[in-house]
Design a protein around this motif. Structure first.
Motif, PDB file in Angstrom:
ATOM      1  N   LYS A 151      43.296  49.602  46.962  1.00 44.31           N
ATOM      2  CA  LYS A 151      42.734  48.562  46.109  1.00 44.31           C
ATOM      3  C   LYS A 151      42.740  49.029  44.652  1.00 44.31           C
ATOM      4  CE  LYS A 151      39.009  46.489  47.486  1.00 44.31           C
ATOM      5  NZ  LYS A 151      37.609  46.286  47.930  1.00 44.31           N
ATOM      6  N   PHE A 152      42.986  48.079  43.757  1.00 37.88           N
ATOM      7  CA  PHE A 152      42.988  48.376  42.331  1.00 37.88           C
ATOM      8  C   PHE A 152      42.121  47.361  41.603  1.00 37.88           C
ATOM      9  CE2 PHE A 152      46.751  50.415  43.904  1.00 37.88           C
ATOM     10  CZ  PHE A 152      46.888  51.558  43.138  1.00 37.88           C
ATOM     11  N   GLU A 153      41.513  47.815  40.510  1.00 38.88           N
ATOM     12  CA  GLU A 153      40.720  46.937  39.659  1.00 38.88           C
ATOM     13  C   GLU A 153      41.028  47.251  38.197  1.00 38.88           C
ATOM     14  OE1 GLU A 153      38.932  44.421  39.369  1.00 38.88           O
ATOM     15  OE2 GLU A 153      38.035  43.916  41.294  1.00 38.88           O
ATOM     16  N   LYS A 154      40.688  46.294  37.359  1.00 43.51           N
ATOM     17  CA  LYS A 154      40.893  46.471  35.926  1.00 43.51           C
ATOM     18  C   LYS A 154      39.985  47.572  35.392  1.00 43.51           C
ATOM     19  CE  LYS A 154      40.524  43.806  31.611  1.00 43.51           C
ATOM     20  NZ  LYS A 154      40.331  42.454  31.042  1.00 43.51           N
ATOM     21  N   LEU A 155      40.586  48.497  34.638  1.00 40.19           N
ATOM     22  CA  LEU A 155      39.813  49.541  33.966  1.00 40.19           C
ATOM     23  C   LEU A 155      39.404  49.061  32.569  1.00 40.19           C
ATOM     24  CD1 LEU A 155      38.738  52.456  34.055  1.00 40.19           C
ATOM     25  CD2 LEU A 155      40.957  53.208  33.155  1.00 40.19           C
ATOM     26  N   PHE A 156      40.367  48.537  31.822  1.00 42.29           N
ATOM     27  CA  PHE A 156      40.092  47.933  30.512  1.00 42.29           C
ATOM     28  C   PHE A 156      41.355  47.230  30.042  1.00 42.29           C
ATOM     29  CE2 PHE A 156      41.650  52.213  29.486  1.00 42.29           C
ATOM     30  CZ  PHE A 156      42.634  51.937  28.552  1.00 42.29           C
ATOM     31  N   SER A 157      41.219  46.447  28.999  1.00 38.25           N
ATOM     32  CA  SER A 157      42.383  45.844  28.353  1.00 38.25           C
ATOM     33  C   SER A 157      42.162  45.830  26.843  1.00 38.25           C
ATOM     34  CB  SER A 157      42.648  44.421  28.866  1.00 38.25           C
ATOM     35  OG  SER A 157      41.542  43.576  28.611  1.00 38.25           O
ATOM     36  N   ILE A 158      43.251  45.895  26.099  1.00 36.17           N
ATOM     37  CA  ILE A 158      43.231  45.821  24.644  1.00 36.17           C
ATOM     38  C   ILE A 158      44.139  44.675  24.241  1.00 36.17           C
ATOM     39  CG2 ILE A 158      43.806  47.007  22.485  1.00 36.17           C
ATOM     40  CD1 ILE A 158      43.236  49.644  23.977  1.00 36.17           C
ATOM     41  N   ARG A 159      43.599  43.755  23.487  1.00 37.58           N
ATOM     42  CA  ARG A 159      44.339  42.549  23.096  1.00 37.58           C
ATOM     43  C   ARG A 159      44.916  42.710  21.693  1.00 37.58           C
ATOM     44  NH1 ARG A 159      42.205  37.959  20.378  1.00 37.58           N
ATOM     45  NH2 ARG A 159      43.515  36.105  20.579  1.00 37.58           N
ATOM     46  N   PHE A 160      46.093  42.146  21.484  1.00 36.77           N
ATOM     47  CA  PHE A 160      46.733  42.140  20.167  1.00 36.77           C
ATOM     48  C   PHE A 160      46.836  40.698  19.676  1.00 36.77           C
ATOM     49  CE2 PHE A 160      48.127  45.906  22.316  1.00 36.77           C
ATOM     50  CZ  PHE A 160      48.227  46.885  21.356  1.00 36.77           C
ATOM     51  N   ASP A 161      46.564  40.489  18.386  1.00 38.59           N
ATOM     52  CA  ASP A 161      46.785  39.150  17.834  1.00 38.59           C
ATOM     53  C   ASP A 161      47.292  39.249  16.413  1.00 38.59           C
ATOM     54  OD1 ASP A 161      44.635  39.489  16.082  1.00 38.59           O
ATOM     55  OD2 ASP A 161      43.274  38.196  17.185  1.00 38.59           O
ATOM     56  N   ASN A 162      47.754  38.113  15.909  1.00 38.77           N
ATOM     57  CA  ASN A 162      48.254  38.005  14.551  1.00 38.77           C
ATOM     58  C   ASN A 162      48.072  36.564  14.112  1.00 38.77           C
ATOM     59  OD1 ASN A 162      50.686  37.270  12.625  1.00 38.77           O
ATOM     60  ND2 ASN A 162      50.356  39.479  12.395  1.00 38.77           N
ATOM     61  N   GLN A 163      47.642  36.372  12.859  1.00 38.35           N
ATOM     62  CA  GLN A 163      47.331  35.030  12.374  1.00 38.35           C
ATOM     63  C   GLN A 163      48.519  34.074  12.431  1.00 38.35           C
ATOM     64  OE1 GLN A 163      45.964  36.032   8.447  1.00 38.35           O
ATOM     65  NE2 GLN A 163      43.845  36.430   9.109  1.00 38.35           N
ATOM     66  N   ALA A 164      49.729  34.608  12.362  1.00 40.38           N
ATOM     67  CA  ALA A 164      50.919  33.751  12.373  1.00 40.38           C
ATOM     68  C   ALA A 164      51.262  33.248  13.775  1.00 40.38           C
ATOM     69  CB  ALA A 164      52.119  34.500  11.792  1.00 40.38           C
ATOM     70  N   PHE A 165      50.593  33.822  14.799  1.00 38.35           N
ATOM     71  CA  PHE A 165      50.859  33.437  16.183  1.00 38.35           C
ATOM     72  C   PHE A 165      49.535  33.131  16.888  1.00 38.35           C
ATOM     73  CE2 PHE A 165      54.037  36.394  14.646  1.00 38.35           C
ATOM     74  CZ  PHE A 165      55.234  35.766  14.968  1.00 38.35           C
ATOM     75  N   PRO A 166      48.829  32.094  16.445  1.00 36.97           N
ATOM     76  CA  PRO A 166      47.465  31.846  16.943  1.00 36.97           C
ATOM     77  C   PRO A 166      47.390  31.495  18.422  1.00 36.97           C
ATOM     78  CG  PRO A 166      48.227  29.988  15.634  1.00 36.97           C
ATOM     79  CD  PRO A 166      49.237  31.084  15.450  1.00 36.97           C
ATOM     80  N   TYR A 167      48.449  30.954  18.996  1.00 35.71           N
ATOM     81  CA  TYR A 167      48.400  30.543  20.399  1.00 35.71           C
ATOM     82  C   TYR A 167      49.338  31.372  21.256  1.00 35.71           C
ATOM     83  CZ  TYR A 167      46.349  26.571  17.991  1.00 35.71           C
ATOM     84  OH  TYR A 167      45.571  25.786  17.166  1.00 35.71           O
ATOM     85  N   SER A 168      49.652  32.560  20.794  1.00 37.66           N
ATOM     86  CA  SER A 168      50.651  33.378  21.468  1.00 37.66           C
ATOM     87  C   SER A 168      50.261  33.715  22.909  1.00 37.66           C
ATOM     88  CB  SER A 168      50.881  34.674  20.689  1.00 37.66           C
ATOM     89  OG  SER A 168      51.762  35.531  21.373  1.00 37.66           O
ATOM     90  N   GLY A 169      49.051  34.281  23.091  1.00 39.00           N
ATOM     91  CA  GLY A 169      48.633  34.684  24.428  1.00 39.00           C
ATOM     92  C   GLY A 169      48.609  33.544  25.412  1.00 39.00           C
ATOM     93  N   ALA A 170      48.105  32.397  24.979  1.00 40.83           N
ATOM     94  CA  ALA A 170      48.006  31.234  25.860  1.00 40.83           C
ATOM     95  C   ALA A 170      49.376  30.681  26.230  1.00 40.83           C
ATOM     96  CB  ALA A 170      47.182  30.148  25.177  1.00 40.83           C
TER      97      ALA A 170
END
Length: 205
Positions: A7-26
């Motif tokens: 079994k595996f679980e999330k340890l952590f995550s780090i998100r990246f963003d940039n103002q020129a790509f406001p909807y990138s992750g979605a």
């Protein structure tokens, strides 16, 4: 035949963003295509020893760890002073939207220092430090002479956009665990925190 289930679980995550790509992750992670992220050798060794893995997807660095079958804590207990280092590069079209300093480049790297026992949850390029940073991995370096000689020593990192250093310092609330003594993980589905991030890196000033 008996089955062995890991079994595996999330340890952590780090998100990246940039103002020129406001909807990138979605929209599937447009920034992801411009990122290259790799652990240094010490981190890769630590991850192998403790069965920790990472993926880069939907604009985030996602780390997950093998857990015990009956509880959400690491199968192999993690060091109390847990630390990890990732080197990352950014290419266009994201890089041209970052507004990097004119002094950035070669050995002048951005360093994002993330303390899992501190309250800070995000940082932009202007908040990161920039300058030469020694590698944690030793290198064999040849010094010319008569005769020349080889030595094993630390050298400055070069060629990356930046470095992510994850450290554990202080006595404030631990943001990876709900219980430090048992190392019960925080970012789990059972806790309802699987979509939260340890930190967000804003790739702009």
């Amino acid at each position: 035949m008996d089955r062995i289930i890991w079994k595996f679980e999330k340890l952590f995550s780090i998100r990246f963003d940039n103002q020129a790509f406001p909807y990138s992750g979605a929209n599937g992670g447009l920034i992801t295509d411009s990122l290259t992220i790799e652990p240094d050798l010490l981190t890769a060794s630590l991850f192998k020893k403790h069965d920790i893995h990472f993926r880069v997807r939907q604009d985030m660095l996602f780390c997950f760890v093998r857990i015990k079958n009956n509880e959400d804590s690491p199968y192999f207990r993690l060091p109390s002073n847990f630390s990890a280092r990732f080197l990352f590069s950014v290419k266009n079209p994201v890089k041209e939207q970052t507004g990097v300093s004119v002094t950035h480049g070669k050995e002048n790297l951005y360093r994002f220092r993330i303390n899992v026992r501190a309250s800070a949850t995000s940082m932009s390029l202007s908040g990161a430090t920039m300058g030469p940073l020694p590698s944690r991995d030793l290198a064999h370096v040849f010094t010319p002479g008569n005769p020349g000689s080889w030595a094993t020593k630390s050298v400055n990192l070069s060629g990356s956009f930046g470095v992510i250093d994850i450290v554990t310092e202080g006595s404030s609330t631990h943001r990876i665990y709900t219980d430090v003594s048992t190392q019960s993980l925080f970012y789990t589905a059972a806790n309802g925190n699987e979509n939260e991030h340890l930190f967000t890196i804003h790739l702009n000033n």
